[in-house]
Design an enzyme around this catalytic site. Structure first.
Site, short mmCIF file in Angstrom:
data_model
loop_
_atom_site.label_atom_id
_atom_site.label_comp_id
_atom_site.label_asym_id
_atom_site.label_seq_id
_atom_site.Cartn_x
_atom_site.Cartn_y
_atom_site.Cartn_z
N SER A 7 0.83 -1.20 0.00
CA SER A 7 0.00 0.00 0.00
C SER A 7 0.87 1.25 0.00
O SER A 7 1.97 1.26 0.57
CB SER A 7 -0.86 0.00 1.27
OG SER A 7 -1.48 1.24 1.45
N LYS A 56 1.73 -3.38 6.79
CA LYS A 56 2.09 -3.64 5.39
C LYS A 56 3.60 -3.53 5.18
O LYS A 56 4.19 -4.31 4.44
CB LYS A 56 1.34 -2.66 4.47
CG LYS A 56 -0.17 -2.90 4.41
CD LYS A 56 -0.48 -4.17 3.61
CE LYS A 56 -1.95 -4.49 3.55
NZ LYS A 56 -2.25 -5.69 2.76
N TYR A 81 -2.00 0.21 10.45
CA TYR A 81 -2.26 -0.49 9.19
C TYR A 81 -1.05 -0.38 8.25
O TYR A 81 -0.56 -1.39 7.74
CB TYR A 81 -3.51 0.11 8.51
CG TYR A 81 -3.63 -0.30 7.07
CD1 TYR A 81 -3.99 -1.60 6.73
CD2 TYR A 81 -3.35 0.60 6.04
CE1 TYR A 81 -4.07 -2.00 5.40
CE2 TYR A 81 -3.44 0.22 4.72
CZ TYR A 81 -3.79 -1.08 4.39
OH TYR A 81 -3.84 -1.47 3.08
#
Ligand code: UDP
Length: 333
Positions: free
Chosen positions: A124, A152, A148
């Protein structure tokens, strides 16, 4: 959709293939005649979005994974399965470390034990954090600002280390704002709760919400609202196919941005939706959403240079029109 040569060897295990980007990728692989099967725990995915063999299992369940690898002998993995709400990750980081990092680690260990050495991973642009320059090329520092984004990045680091130590080949595809839907309206974005701009704007167009809140109009951007790089979900799917071809052709490590390089503001998205739907869309100004950078746009030419990938549906109105077709079909309008 572009015509990448079909040189992918299957079967390919699609982890998280019941989700938004995963289900479009499954569809593309099937159209190219590549054998695929989906492993998904259906925590956020949709069983009816899966058009191939399906195994309901959790990636954190090593025994289940070992059985799956022994029985189905996948040649490669495309790994979409993750929790993906930035706000939720701030309030409940444990869930994100468990379901993103620990589950991915368990998957990598099951792959290693089974001798499966190729993985395409959904990374991402959130791994970059607040941009220090825009457009954001792949050399931009990676300092994620949310749990988050950090999960990643941890997974990217695991992949690098596994590649170096165990020869695992990997692609980390750093998506910008995934958007749109299958052009035939059969697949699309269905999150619950929905937090993404385009589906919410279309709900407002359909009268399912009374308005759309614009989070901030005092950003240093041309119209004061946030600018993002919206990339069509079918273009994303195409990049996964190309990445896997490259890995199977011997490329060891791929880290690329997937975006169009164009930015559109929140107001431009709303205007595009008014044009596409022909409906009025009431707008309400709201405070900035915490953690939103003013502008996020992909830079660099690596995806084109390494994968031969160029987005084929970059126009905002096309992206919104495809999303609207899915919306109408789903809501029976
Ligand atoms: N946004 C908004 N209203 C909403 C949802 C989103 O103004 O109800 C804005 C948000 O602040 C961001 C852009 O739309 O600037 C895209 O947000 P989204 O959540 O779709 O993706 P993100 O860029 O956060 O990954």
């Amino acid at each position: 959709m572009s015509t990448a040569p079909n040189s992918v060897q299957g079967p390919v295990l699609i982890a998280g293939g019941a989700g938004y980007i995963g289900s479009h990728t499954v569809r593309l692989f099937q159209q190219r005649g590549i054998p695929v099967f989906v492993v998904d725990n259906l925590s956020t995915g949709h069983r009816d979005a899966v058009t191939c063999d399906f195994v309901q299992a959790d990636l954190g369940d090593r025994a289940a994974l070992d059985r799956i690898f022994a029985e189905r002998r996948p040649r490669a993995v495309v790994h979409f399965a993750a929790k993906a709400y930035v706000g939720e990750s701030v309030g409940d980081p444990a869930k994100y470390y468990r379901e993103n990092v620990v589950a991915s680690f368990t998957l990598l260990e099951a792959m290693r034990a089974a001798g499966c050495g190729e993985i395409v991973f959904s990374s991402s642009c959130a791994t970059y954090g607040n941009p220090v320059r825009v457009p954001i090329d792949e050399e931009h520092p990676q300092h994620p600002i949310s749990p988050y984004g950090r999960t990643k990045l941890h997974i990217e680091h695991m992949l690098e280390d596994y590649s170096r130590a165990y020869g695992m080949r990997f692609a980390a595809l750093r998506y910008f704002n995934a958007a749109g839907a299958a052009q035939d309206g059969s697949l699309g974005e269905r999150h619950d709760p929905e937090t993404h701009l385009i589906p919410l704007v279309l709900d407002a167009a359909a009268g399912l919400r009374k308005d759309i809140a614009v989070f901030g109009e005092d950003y240093p951007t041309p119209d004061g609202t946030c600018v993002r790089d919206y990339i069509h979900v079918e273009d994303l799917a195409d990049a996964h196919l190309r990445a896997l071809e490259k890995l199977q052709g011997g490329t060891k490590a791929i880290k690329v941005n997937l975006g169009t390089g164009q930015g559109f503001s929140v107001r431009q998205v709303i205007d595009a939706a008014r044009t596409v739907t022909g409906r009025p869309i009431p707008v309400r100004m709201a405070p900035r959403r915490e953690g939103d950078p003013a502008q996020v746009m992909a830079g660099g030419t690596r995806a084109r240079d390494v994968l031969g990938w160029v987005p084929l549906r970059p126009a905002l109105e096309d992206i919104v029109a495809d999303a609207w077709r899915f919306h109408c079909r789903r809501r029976g309008r």
